[in-house]
Design a protein around this motif. Structure first.
Motif, mmCIF file in Angstrom:
data_model
loop_
_atom_site.group_PDB
_atom_site.id
_atom_site.type_symbol
_atom_site.label_atom_id
_atom_site.label_comp_id
_atom_site.label_asym_id
_atom_site.label_seq_id
_atom_site.Cartn_x
_atom_site.Cartn_y
_atom_site.Cartn_z
ATOM 1 N N PRO A 1 -4.154 -5.305 0.792
ATOM 2 C CA PRO A 1 -3.524 -6.558 0.366
ATOM 3 C C PRO A 1 -2.158 -6.296 -0.255
ATOM 4 C CG PRO A 1 -5.119 -5.861 -1.251
ATOM 5 C CD PRO A 1 -5.219 -4.869 -0.113
ATOM 6 N N HIS A 2 -1.456 -7.376 -0.555
ATOM 7 C CA HIS A 2 -0.178 -7.255 -1.251
ATOM 8 C C HIS A 2 -0.374 -6.516 -2.577
ATOM 9 C CE1 HIS A 2 3.861 -8.179 -2.439
ATOM 10 N NE2 HIS A 2 3.471 -8.850 -3.507
ATOM 11 N N LEU B 1 -2.769 2.588 0.121
ATOM 12 C CA LEU B 1 -3.594 3.274 1.102
ATOM 13 C C LEU B 1 -3.104 4.719 1.183
ATOM 14 C CD1 LEU B 1 -5.777 3.167 3.326
ATOM 15 C CD2 LEU B 1 -3.962 2.509 4.928
ATOM 16 N N GLU B 2 -3.983 5.690 0.945
ATOM 17 C CA GLU B 2 -3.614 7.103 1.025
ATOM 18 C C GLU B 2 -4.372 7.755 2.172
ATOM 19 O OE1 GLU B 2 -2.140 9.119 -2.818
ATOM 20 O OE2 GLU B 2 -4.086 8.253 -3.340
ATOM 21 N N SER B 3 -3.649 8.570 2.929
ATOM 22 C CA SER B 3 -4.260 9.243 4.072
ATOM 23 C C SER B 3 -3.405 10.453 4.432
ATOM 24 C CB SER B 3 -4.361 8.257 5.256
ATOM 25 O OG SER B 3 -5.017 8.858 6.355
ATOM 26 N N ILE C 1 0.866 4.707 1.690
ATOM 27 C CA ILE C 1 1.388 3.404 2.111
ATOM 28 C C ILE C 1 1.140 2.401 0.993
ATOM 29 C CG2 ILE C 1 1.283 1.555 3.814
ATOM 30 C CD1 ILE C 1 0.206 3.567 5.824
ATOM 31 N N LEU C 2 2.215 1.769 0.547
ATOM 32 C CA LEU C 2 2.142 0.720 -0.472
ATOM 33 C C LEU C 2 2.605 -0.583 0.150
ATOM 34 C CD1 LEU C 2 3.821 2.633 -3.446
ATOM 35 C CD2 LEU C 2 1.395 2.135 -3.185
ATOM 36 N N GLU D 1 5.817 -0.028 2.146
ATOM 37 C CA GLU D 1 6.551 1.198 1.834
ATOM 38 C C GLU D 1 5.701 2.378 2.279
ATOM 39 O OE1 GLU D 1 7.761 1.295 -2.241
ATOM 40 O OE2 GLU D 1 9.094 -0.458 -2.044
ATOM 41 N N ILE D 2 6.285 3.242 3.090
ATOM 42 C CA ILE D 2 5.552 4.356 3.692
ATOM 43 C C ILE D 2 6.169 5.649 3.189
ATOM 44 C CG2 ILE D 2 4.823 5.387 5.879
ATOM 45 C CD1 ILE D 2 5.774 2.451 6.981
ATOM 46 N N TYR D 3 5.339 6.492 2.580
ATOM 47 C CA TYR D 3 5.791 7.752 1.998
ATOM 48 C C TYR D 3 5.132 8.909 2.730
ATOM 49 C CZ TYR D 3 7.403 4.843 -1.891
ATOM 50 O OH TYR D 3 8.035 3.898 -2.660
#
Length: 982
Positions: free
Chosen positions: A775-776, A780-782, A791-792, A803-805
């Motif tokens: 959700p907003h 998510l961590e992978s 991913i935020l 936002e993808i790190y």
């Protein structure tokens, strides 16, 4: 030698086999290798070289060293133009083009010399008294003319094509000064086993020995010692190098001039920061001028300078010469000038002189007048006659050169840079350094030891002691002896009688004895007040020749001693230094190091126009979107709103916060609470300064119970990290928290737009990126390709965004992967111009609003803070001024005039108000809104006139524009948040 050329047929240290052509004020002249510009001008019979600062009086060459106050010239043309250089320190080079300064239309005829007629109105402090009326705005009229008249040389405005260098060096012993004491110190320290740096501002070593005859024992001694120093592998001889400052840790600032004979292409000047374990100061002494009427005329010269020009440069600067003496040392100048064929008269203040001096004077035909002084000089562009006063009364005599010596002042400037107070010695009537720390030593004339044999012995001692401090104790042979037959006598204090006419104390700043008397009458008796009231010692020469005479004059007026009167404070630089030399290669894009994101090369290869944002290079816009930024950013906005865009956000500050008290720490740091933030969720936060003003905003995500991932704005990343570290170290050292910058560890990118979720699902098919799973404000961590992936779901644009790190080394690979996968969903990159425009449409605040003057309430974030307390800035944000009804607060503006636009920085006024002053507020950010079809903006407007629907005028004085605008909500797009939550 003839009337048009004062060069002697033989002698000197010039290389007559290497003639040099140069020009002065466009006139072609000739000199030799080994000349300075000053010596070459004297050799070519050019007595007039400049004009004084205030009165524009004609001035000639006074000295032969860096203390020169008169002969300031501008060197070079175009970008190489450099003003205010002492001709005495310019090594003559082939093709050198010099010009005089502070004159119009010419040096010989200067219109502003009329100032001399108004001297009674231009006395010390006249500018404090004269330009005060008749109205309050009168200064605005005066200022233009005053600034046109001020200054000496004119700097160039074109880019400097030359190269400058900055380097660092190290030594056990640094010896400053290449005279007899310095040479002896360097020899002894090197023999003891120390690494030695010998620093000399001249292009030849020798100091005062260079003014001795080249066929005497001084020249032989100098040659032997220099050869001995060159034989040491541990000795670095730094000629053409001035020590301009002394700094903490025995750091010496040096600037080296390029050898005029060296091949082109090298650095014009090199600044060296030399770190020495110990320092020997052997900086010598500066001869003092004498004070008498018209002592500034061209043809008046320090006695030591006349001797240097004669013996070093083979220039006889006059034929009929008066030597004004106060001590035995100056008689050697008289004898050398007489030996070269000049007609010399010695005018000695003392009633008697030694029989040996009188006998030698008789042998050389030197006329001696004891108990006498110069009462005045006559002449315009050159001295013609002198009025002498003695036991037989006054009389005039013809002359074309006056040499004077009022004694010597030890050069204590460098030793004073770190707070060593000068100490007065009555036996030499001068100041020497006070107590040195253990790692610094003084030697020679700067310690008041003027006789050459004694200075050599003193330098030898200082060299041994400085090497011993560094742990170097190899046995050292005794010093090389040199006795020049000097006699050192005390200098009588020259308490001059009242002068008729101008008797100058500070030649460069046109300060006379009458100015000092006026300062005394008006209460400016303290030395620092005297300096500022009269501008004494505030020129490029820093009063090197004037300070002691001024102190003596003020002491006499106060009926006090010189040490009771005090001294001014000497500060770096000792001699002027070019800004280009200090900068070195740190100019333009090299001023600060650039930071590049992991995707930088991709941006450049794919048509991005790059923009400096702080230290970072970021894509401004992409050429595929439009021909220029105005066209491209609107197209990129539409791309994000209608399909999807990919933005490089690697520049965001990223801080890892860990520890058992991490949540408590963040609860205190942020104005809104973080202690109850669930794991796997992010929150937007506002950080305040102690005074209640917003420091920065950003998001922080809770990765685990005791670990958080904080992001900050690009511009404030370093400030925020420093602030967090300060709070943990100073405010709350009991908290068990560690903060670490991980900005360079992660590459980051943001996928935004209606198609963003579909793109992520296709790019990471194994991940669930549904609204329920992510959700907003969710996390998510992978992993991706064996790398950590984070991913935020955060939005800056108002669209659904992620936002993808990923690890920095995989950033470019993931960027390309997303674009390739997203091609089917019309994904395209966009730049920071579009990013800023998107946030304005959504009403997000950023740097233009968070400008160090706004509180959370000003920015519409007060509800976020609520009634919390106990956080940084809480108490002072409640100050009454911050809650005043007319305090500026955030509003939205939309342009209501067709064909016009809003501009950032415009001043806001109410309709009918006069557009004057700071208005009611200011426009902070603007953009063209494709959604609205016109320009919109964010503004800070006084709260008492900020009702939505009201009209204001946005005035932009720089373009003389006035635009009507309507006050609206700052959220122009999707006020319910349906797009970003969907």
């Amino acid at each position: 030698m003839n009337a048009h050329n004062k060069r002697l047929p033989a002698g000197g240290r010039i290389d007559r086999s290497r003639p040099i052509e140069f020009s002065f004020d466009g006139r072609k002249l000739a000199g030799y290798r080994g000349d300075t510009l000053a010596s070459a001008l004297l050799a070519n019979n050019v007595p007039l070289v400049g004009r004084s600062f205030k009165y524009h009086r004609p001035r000639g060459i006074l000295s032969a060293g860096p203390e020169e106050p008169n002969a300031l010239v501008t060197l070079g043309t175009g970008g190489r133009r450099e003003p205010n250089l002492p001709a005495t320190m310019l090594e003559l080079g082939d093709g050198m083009a010099a010009e005089s300064q502070n004159r119009w239309p010419s040096l010989a005829f200067d219109v502003q010399s009329i100032n001399g007629l108004f001297a009674p109105f231009l006395s010390a402090g006249f500018y404090y008294k004269t330009f005060m009326g008749p109205t309050r705005r009168a200064w605005m009229v005066y200022e233009h003319f005053i600034r046109r008249a001020a200054g000496l040389g004119r700097a160039g405005t074109e880019p400097d094509p030359d190269r400058y260098e900055v380097r660092h060096a190290f030594a056990d012993v640094a010896v400053i000064g290449g005279g007899p004491a310095g040479l002896s110190a360097a020899r002894a320290a090197a023999a003891a086993g120390a690494r030695v740096a010998l620093i000399e501002q001249d292009f030849l070593l020798g100091g005062q020995l260079l003014a001795e005859r080249t066929d005497g024992k001084a020249a032989a001694w100098l040659s032997q010692v220099q050869a001995e120093l060159e034989s040491f592998e541990t000795v670095t001889l730094m000629k053409r190098t001035s020590a301009f400052g002394l700094y903490d840790g025995n750091v010496i600032g040096l600037v080296e001039q390029r050898d005029q004979a060296s091949p082109a292409g090298g650095a014009r000047q090199t600044v060296t920061m030399l770190r020495a374990r110990s320092i020997v100061f052997a900086t010598g002494a500066i001869e003092r001028p004498m004070v008498f009427p018209n002592n500034d005329r061209p043809g008046v010269m320090l006695a030591s300078a006349a001797r240097a020009y004669l013996n070093r440069f083979a220039v006889l600067p006059g034929r009929k010469i008066i030597v004004a003496a106060t001590n035995d040392g100056v008689w050697r100048t008289a004898f050398d000038l007489a030996g070269a064929g000049a007609e010399v008269t010695v005018v000695d203040m003392r009633a008697t002189v030694s029989a040996a001096l009188a006998s030698e004077a008789t042998r050389l035909g030197v006329v001696v007048r004891t108990g006498s002084r110069i009462a005045g000089l006559h002449g315009g562009h050159a001295v013609k006659r002198a009025t002498l006063s003695g036991p037989d009364g006054r009389f005039e005599t013809a002359c074309d050169l006056v040499c004077m010596s009022g004694g010597w002042s030890p050069t204590v400037h460098l030793t004073s840079h770190l707070g060593i107070k000068p100490r007065y010695r009555d036996d030499i009537d001068g100041f020497v350094p006070g107590c040195f720390p253990a790692d610094r030593f003084g030697a020679g004339a700067m310690m008041g030891i003027y006789a050459t044999p004694d200075a050599i012995e003193d330098g030898h001692r200082a060299g041994i002691e400085s090497a011993s401090f560094c742990g170097k104790s190899t046995p050292v042979p005794g010093p090389r002896r040199l006795d020049l037959g000097e006699t050192i006598t005390a200098v009588p204090r020259d308490v001059s009688p009242a002068h008729r006419g101008k008797a100058f104390v500070d030649f460069q700043m046109d300060v006379t004895t009458k100015d000092i008397e006026l300062a005394h009458r008006e209460g400016y008796e303290a030395v620092e007040h005297l300096k500022r009231y009269t501008t004494l010692g505030m020129g490029t020469d820093q009063g090197k020749t004037s300070n002691f005479a001024a102190l003596s004059a003020m002491a006499a007026l106060r009926v006090a001693t010189v040490p009771e009167t005090g001294t001014t404070t000497f500060r770096p630089p000792f001699t002027p230094i070019a800004i280009g030399a200090l900068a070195g290669r740190a100019t333009g894009h090299h001023f600060k190091p650039f930071r590049r994101t992991p995707m930088h090369d991709w941006h450049q290869a794919n048509g991005a126009d790059m923009l400096e944002v702080g230290l970072w290079m970021r894509p401004w816009f992409y050429r595929q979107s439009g021909a220029d930024v105005n066209e491209a950013y609107v197209a990129e906005m539409r791309q994000v709103r209608q399909a999807a865009g990919l933005m490089d956000i690697s520049t965001l500050g990223k801080i890892d916060v860990q520890g058992p008290d991490a949540a408590i720490f963040l609860d205190r740091v942020y104005a809104n609470g973080f202690a109850k933030l669930p794991v796997g969720r992010a929150r937007y936060g506002v950080m305040l300064r102690d005074d209640g003003i917003v420091l920065d905003d950003g998001t922080t995500t809770r990765l685990a119970e005791n670990r958080f991932f904080m992001t900050t704005s690009t511009a404030k990343a370093a400030d925020v990290l420093s602030r967090l570290e300060f709070l943990l170290d100073a405010a709350w050292p009991d908290l068990r928290v560690a903060v670490t910058s991980v900005s360079d560890e992660w590459a980051a990118m943001s996928a935004a737009g209606p198609n963003s979720r579909a793109i992520l699902a296709a790019a990471f098919p194994a991940l669930d990126v549904s609204n329920a799973a992510l959700p907003h404000m969710g996390l998510l961590e992978s992993e991706w390709e064996g790398r950590a992936l984070r991913i935020l779901r955060l939005s800056y644009s108002g669209e659904r965004a992620y936002e993808i790190y990923v690890g920095a080394t995989a950033g470019a690979q993931l960027w390309s992967h997303l674009l390739e996968t997203g091609r089917a969903f019309d994904l395209k990159p966009y730049g920071v111009e579009a990013l800023g425009a998107l946030r304005v449409e959504k009403g997000h605040v950023a740097g233009p609003e968070i400008d160090g003057r706004t509180t959370p309430d000003d920015l519409g974030l007060g509800r976020m803070v609520g009634k919390r307390n106990g956080f940084v800035g809480d108490v002072l944000r409640r100050r009454p001024a911050f809650t005043a009804p007319d305090r500026q607060r955030l509003v939205g503006l939309e342009c209501i005039e067709d064909g016009k636009r809003l501009r950032g920085g415009a001043i806001l006024f109410l309709p009918g108000e006069k557009a004057h002053g700071h208005g009611r507020g200011r426009v902070t950010s603007v953009t063209y809104s494709p959604e609205r079809g016109h320009y919109v903006g964010l503004a800070l407007l006084a709260g008492d006139v900020a009702a939505e629907g009201s009209e204001v005028l946005a005035v932009y004085p720089m373009k003389a524009e006035t635009v009507r605008a309507r006050i609206v909500s700052p959220v122009f797009l999707d006020p319910q948040g349906e797009r970003l939550h969907g």
